[in-house]
Enzyme design. Structure first.
Site, PDB file in Angstrom:
ATOM      1  N   GLY A 279      35.935  46.676  39.256  1.00 50.47           N
ATOM      2  CA  GLY A 279      36.215  48.158  39.671  1.00 50.47           C
ATOM      3  C   GLY A 279      36.971  48.425  40.956  1.00 50.47           C
ATOM      4  O   GLY A 279      36.906  49.278  41.557  1.00 50.47           O
TER       5      GLY A 279
ATOM      6  N   HIS B 253      32.915  48.592  54.014  1.00 52.20           N
ATOM      7  CA  HIS B 253      33.290  49.807  54.542  1.00 52.20           C
ATOM      8  C   HIS B 253      32.385  50.721  55.065  1.00 52.20           C
ATOM      9  O   HIS B 253      32.740  51.934  55.144  1.00 52.20           O
ATOM     10  CB  HIS B 253      34.317  50.622  53.432  1.00 52.20           C
ATOM     11  CG  HIS B 253      35.566  49.652  53.052  1.00 52.20           C
ATOM     12  ND1 HIS B 253      36.361  49.900  51.919  1.00 52.20           N
ATOM     13  CD2 HIS B 253      35.946  48.681  53.878  1.00 52.20           C
ATOM     14  CE1 HIS B 253      37.242  48.964  51.879  1.00 52.20           C
ATOM     15  NE2 HIS B 253      37.303  48.269  52.963  1.00 52.20           N
TER      16      HIS B 253
ATOM     17  N   ASN C  47      32.483  50.139  48.448  1.00 49.46           N
ATOM     18  CA  ASN C  47      32.051  51.484  48.415  1.00 49.46           C
ATOM     19  C   ASN C  47      30.990  51.991  49.341  1.00 49.46           C
ATOM     20  O   ASN C  47      30.118  51.163  49.817  1.00 49.46           O
ATOM     21  CB  ASN C  47      31.065  51.787  46.858  1.00 49.46           C
ATOM     22  CG  ASN C  47      32.255  51.350  45.704  1.00 49.46           C
ATOM     23  OD1 ASN C  47      33.255  51.140  45.994  1.00 49.46           O
ATOM     24  ND2 ASN C  47      31.795  51.065  44.480  1.00 49.46           N
TER      25      ASN C  47
HETATM   26  P1  OAD Z   1      40.537  52.205  44.023  1.00 51.21           P
HETATM   27  O1  OAD Z   1      40.555  53.707  43.473  1.00 51.21           O
HETATM   28  O2  OAD Z   1      42.079  51.911  44.596  1.00 51.21           O
HETATM   29  O3  OAD Z   1      40.715  51.510  42.488  1.00 51.21           O
HETATM   30  C1  OAD Z   1      39.498  51.825  41.390  1.00 51.21           C
HETATM   31  C2  OAD Z   1      39.707  50.913  40.268  1.00 51.21           C
HETATM   32  O4  OAD Z   1      38.522  50.920  39.413  1.00 51.21           O
HETATM   33  C3  OAD Z   1      41.035  50.962  39.579  1.00 51.21           C
HETATM   34  O5  OAD Z   1      41.442  49.499  39.461  1.00 51.21           O
HETATM   35  C4  OAD Z   1      40.389  51.524  38.321  1.00 51.21           C
HETATM   36  O6  OAD Z   1      41.187  51.047  37.101  1.00 51.21           O
HETATM   37  C5  OAD Z   1      39.111  50.909  38.176  1.00 51.21           C
HETATM   38  N1  OAD Z   1      38.130  51.450  37.182  1.00 51.21           N
HETATM   39  C6  OAD Z   1      37.923  52.828  37.048  1.00 51.21           C
HETATM   40  N2  OAD Z   1      36.896  53.108  36.301  1.00 51.21           N
HETATM   41  C7  OAD Z   1      36.081  51.930  35.985  1.00 51.21           C
HETATM   42  C8  OAD Z   1      35.050  51.842  35.344  1.00 51.21           C
HETATM   43  N3  OAD Z   1      34.481  52.429  34.520  1.00 51.21           N
HETATM   44  N4  OAD Z   1      34.794  50.340  35.302  1.00 51.21           N
HETATM   45  C9  OAD Z   1      35.605  49.546  36.176  1.00 51.21           C
HETATM   46  N5  OAD Z   1      36.754  49.759  36.780  1.00 51.21           N
HETATM   47  C10 OAD Z   1      37.148  50.901  36.821  1.00 51.21           C
HETATM   48  O7  OAD Z   1      39.324  51.807  44.363  1.00 51.21           O
HETATM   49  P2  OAD Z   1      38.988  50.710  45.515  1.00 51.21           P
HETATM   50  O8  OAD Z   1      39.639  49.430  45.191  1.00 51.21           O
HETATM   51  O9  OAD Z   1      37.242  50.654  45.481  1.00 51.21           O
HETATM   52  O10 OAD Z   1      38.778  52.429  51.436  1.00 51.21           O
HETATM   53  O11 OAD Z   1      39.531  51.082  46.697  1.00 51.21           O
HETATM   54  C11 OAD Z   1      39.448  50.349  48.055  1.00 51.21           C
HETATM   55  C12 OAD Z   1      39.274  51.147  49.364  1.00 51.21           C
HETATM   56  O12 OAD Z   1      40.412  52.039  49.223  1.00 51.21           O
HETATM   57  C13 OAD Z   1      38.127  52.023  49.192  1.00 51.21           C
HETATM   58  O13 OAD Z   1      36.941  51.298  49.593  1.00 51.21           O
HETATM   59  C14 OAD Z   1      38.630  53.111  50.122  1.00 51.21           C
HETATM   60  C15 OAD Z   1      39.724  53.235  49.563  1.00 51.21           C
HETATM   61  O14 OAD Z   1      40.808  54.032  50.415  1.00 51.21           O
HETATM   62  C16 OAD Z   1      38.185  53.146  52.694  1.00 51.21           C
HETATM   63  O15 OAD Z   1      37.798  54.070  52.564  1.00 51.21           O
HETATM   64  C17 OAD Z   1      38.230  52.321  53.863  1.00 51.21           C
END
Ligand code: OAD
Length: 265
Positions: A211, A143, A126
């Protein structure tokens, strides 16, 4: 990373627990609490989901940013070279969203866990800075940081928390165009940060994966790395992910509800 077996080849499959919309049962809580108590070294990998309960949109899934915007238009070096104004307007809008957000109980519990653990590393994908605001100290930002700006010519990097930005796109003192100090698709992670993240996972007895959809690499490689080292791996996510069946415990639910129950905070 070629030597790391793909997730799924190491541990026997565990069911996602509890099933969606079911309460976390005391045995599961007790199991993970024991792992926390026994671990001198804990690493945590967080993604956008940890900030969802603070009102910061995730990237994927319902309401995710990539539903309405194309990453290749906004989060690549090519997009910035093509139209820095559009890219900066998008970041200025996101800075506005993040500025209104406050750390939730998930961020706060991780800050408390750090105080109680001998060796603790928080690795986050994040850029929102909410872990810092919650009081976490040993944070590795894979990131970058949405409040940091970097010159495209002299590479100077500085913090700017103004919302909205005074000038879009912002400029460096040297007169050159500045960019968000964020890792875009197709760019390498900051080398020192990535090697420290790998080291902290390699030495951890317990890894929390919270998350994250687990779809973005190299960050997602940290999970098979921990499994290969036989660390206990606990996932917290309301949805299943590519990791869910391979981790030692997959807790289904929002981080802001589950984490405080694991620490009794
Ligand atoms: P994603 O948006 O891909 O995934 C978010 C995850 O959080 C999903 O698996 C949801 O099910 C979960 N989620 C939602 N609400 C939640 C809660 N209250 N508690 C726990 N989990 C929850 O986000 P990231 O995996 O962080 O990169 O994405 C990775 C990267 O893709 C980011 O850092 C960004 C993006 O493109 C860059 O900007 C380089």
């Amino acid at each position: 990373m070629g030597s790391i077996p793909p997730a799924g080849t190491i541990h026997s499959k565990s069911a996602v627990y509890p099933p969606p919309n079911q309460p976390l049962v005391p045995e599961e809580t007790a199991k993970v609490r024991n792992w926390i108590a026994d671990a001198d070294s804990i690493a945590v990998l967080t993604g956008a989901g940890i900030s969802a309960e603070s009102g910061v949109p995730t990237f994927r899934g319902g309401g995710g940013l990539w539903r309405n915007f194309r990453p290749e238009d906004l989060a690549t070096p090519q997009a910035f070279a093509r139209d820095p104004q559009v890219v900066w307007e998008w970041y200025d809008w996101r800075r506005g969203l993040v500025a209104k957000a406050r750390p939730n109980r998930g961020h706060q519990t991780l800050a408390e866990l750090e105080k109680r653990t001998t060796k603790f590393t928080l690795i986050t994908q994040n850029v929102d800075g909410l872990h810092d605001l919650a009081g976490s100290k040993n944070i590795l930002k894979l990131h970058g940081d949405i409040w940091q700006i970097r010159c495209t010519r002299c590479e100077k990097s500085w913090q700017d928390r103004s919302v909205p930005l005074e000038k879009v796109p912002p400029q460096c003192d040297c007169g050159a165009l500045a960019r968000p100090d964020i890792v875009w698709f197709g760019e390498p992670l900051p080398a020192g940060v990535w090697s420290r993240a790998r080291q902290s996972v390699q030495s951890a007895q317990l890894l929390f994966v919270i998350g994250t959809s687990g779809l973005v690499y190299p960050a997602a490689n940290l999970v098979p790395l921990a499994l290969e080292r036989r660390a206990k791996v606990v996932e917290i996510n309301p949805e299943t992910t590519p990791f869910s069946e391979n981790v030692d415990c997959a807790l289904s639910g929002p981080a802001g509800e589950i984490l405080p129950r694991l620490l009794s905070v």
